[in-house]
Design a protein around this motif. Sequence first.
Motif, PDB file in Angstrom:
ATOM      1  N   MET A 290       0.857  -1.140   0.023  1.00  0.00           N
ATOM      2  CA  MET A 290       0.079  -0.061   0.008  1.00  0.00           C
ATOM      3  C   MET A 290       0.996   1.276   0.163  1.00  0.00           C
ATOM      4  O   MET A 290       2.174   1.223   0.215  1.00  0.00           O
ATOM      5  N   ASN A 291       0.183   2.295  -0.430  1.00  0.00           N
ATOM      6  CA  ASN A 291       0.919   3.507  -0.524  1.00  0.00           C
ATOM      7  C   ASN A 291       0.683   4.415   1.014  1.00  0.00           C
ATOM      8  O   ASN A 291      -0.312   4.530   1.735  1.00  0.00           O
ATOM      9  N   LEU A 292       2.021   4.679   1.543  1.00  0.00           N
ATOM     10  CA  LEU A 292       1.826   5.172   3.122  1.00  0.00           C
ATOM     11  C   LEU A 292       1.183   6.552   2.997  1.00  0.00           C
ATOM     12  O   LEU A 292       0.527   6.701   3.840  1.00  0.00           O
ATOM     13  N   GLY A 293       1.613   7.342   1.945  1.00  0.00           N
ATOM     14  CA  GLY A 293       1.137   8.764   1.955  1.00  0.00           C
ATOM     15  C   GLY A 293      -0.463   8.931   1.900  1.00  0.00           C
ATOM     16  O   GLY A 293      -1.145   9.783   2.406  1.00  0.00           O
ATOM     17  N   ALA A 294      -0.968   8.008   0.961  1.00  0.00           N
ATOM     18  CA  ALA A 294      -2.442   7.802   0.954  1.00  0.00           C
ATOM     19  C   ALA A 294      -3.143   7.282   2.343  1.00  0.00           C
ATOM     20  O   ALA A 294      -4.121   7.873   2.562  1.00  0.00           O
ATOM     21  N   LEU A 295      -2.206   6.648   3.023  1.00  0.00           N
ATOM     22  CA  LEU A 295      -2.869   6.250   4.215  1.00  0.00           C
ATOM     23  C   LEU A 295      -2.928   7.349   5.195  1.00  0.00           C
ATOM     24  O   LEU A 295      -3.996   7.529   6.202  1.00  0.00           O
ATOM     25  N   LEU A 296      -1.804   8.158   5.138  1.00  0.00           N
ATOM     26  CA  LEU A 296      -1.919   9.232   6.030  1.00  0.00           C
ATOM     27  C   LEU A 296      -2.837  10.265   5.739  1.00  0.00           C
ATOM     28  O   LEU A 296      -3.451  11.193   6.413  1.00  0.00           O
ATOM     29  N   ASN A 297      -3.437  10.340   4.452  1.00  0.00           N
ATOM     30  CA  ASN A 297      -4.396  11.180   3.870  1.00  0.00           C
ATOM     31  C   ASN A 297      -5.818  10.731   4.197  1.00  0.00           C
ATOM     32  O   ASN A 297      -6.774  11.093   3.687  1.00  0.00           O
TER      33      ASN A 297
END
Length: 345
Positions: A94-101
Motif C-alpha cells: 500500500m501507499n503510505l502517503g495515501a494512508l496518512l491522507n
Amino acid sequence: MKVWKSPVFYFGIVLVLVVVSAMLAPFVVDWGSYRAGLEAYGEKLTGRKVEIAGPIGVRLFPWPRLTAHDVRIANPEGLQEKWFATADQIVVRMNLGALLNGSIQVESINIDSPRVKLQRSLEGVGNWNFEPSENVRNSLLLEHVKLDQITLSAGTLQLSDDRRSSRAELKNMNATFSALNLAGPWRSFGSFDYDGVPLVFSASTGTWEKDEPLGLGLRVSSQENSGYSYFLDGKSEVGSIEGLLRMTPIADSEGKSDSEGQFRPITFKSKIKASFEKVDLNEIEIRPADAADQGTLLSGNASFTLDKQVKATADISAPRADFDAIAGAGSRRLLRDGGGLALVN
C-alpha cells in the motif's frame, strides 16, 4: 534559544521514534494475534469462511506491506469440495502517503500459486456468486479503495459443470489485472496452458454499474504466434454473454498468414448469444483471409444446445463454391500426387 527548548527539537525526537517504531514493529508485534480479525473481515467481504492457516507478517515502513501465507476461501454450503480458492502466499503493498491522507491506495497484490475451482451445481447455481455482508454493501469504504494491479503467479483454474459432467483445467496461469478502482474498468493480460497447448490472452471490462450489463472484451491466441486468434466483444449479464465473435489467422511480422496447410486461411465472424444451456451464432460470415480475394464463402446461422451431449443445428448457405480460392499448398500437392481421395478425407 537553547536547542533543547526548541519545539523543532522535540518534533525531531518524536519523528525519529515513530520511524524506529515502524521499522521494529514487524519484529516486536505478534501480528498473528490479528488473524481472527482479518479472517472475520474477509468473511464480511465475501460472505464465505476465510481462513489464514499460515504465518502473517506486516511491515509499516518505508512501504506498508501485509503478507499472509496459506489463504483459503470456502465454497458455499452443500458442495462436496470445501475450498473455492486457495493461495500459498498473498502480499499486499500500500501507499503510505495515501494512508496518512485517510484513503487506501493498494499499489499491488501479488498472489502466489492460486488454485481456483469454479463449479456449477446440478441445480445450475455457480459457486462464484459472492454475497458481502449488509454492512459492507452499505458502507462507502470500498469507494475509497484505489487499486493499481493484481498479479497471479503459477496459478490453476479448474472449471466443472455437474449438470453436464464436464471438466476443464487451465494450468501454469500467470496474469496481471489492473484497474482505477474496484468498480473498473479492468484490464488484464497473461498466459496459461490448456490441454497441453500454451496460450496467451488479454481482456478488458467496462465500469461495473448495478443492474447494468458489464462490457467485456477478450482475445485468446497461441503463445507460438501461429494458428488463429479468437476475439469476443460484447456485454455480460448474469449467466449469459451477447456480442460479436471473430476468428482471424495470426499474421507474421510481414503481415502474411500461413498458406501452406490443406486450406488457405479464412476469417470467421458472427453475432453470439451464449448461456450455460445454449449458444446461438447469427449472421455468420466465413471469408478468405486474403484481402485480394473478396467475397463470402459461407453464411447463415447455427445453434448449439449444451447438454450431456452437444446438439447442433445449422442453416448455412454458400453464395459461391470456388475451391481454387481456398485450396492451400497442401491440397494442391495432394492433387498433383493423385491423392484425390486423401484430399476428400
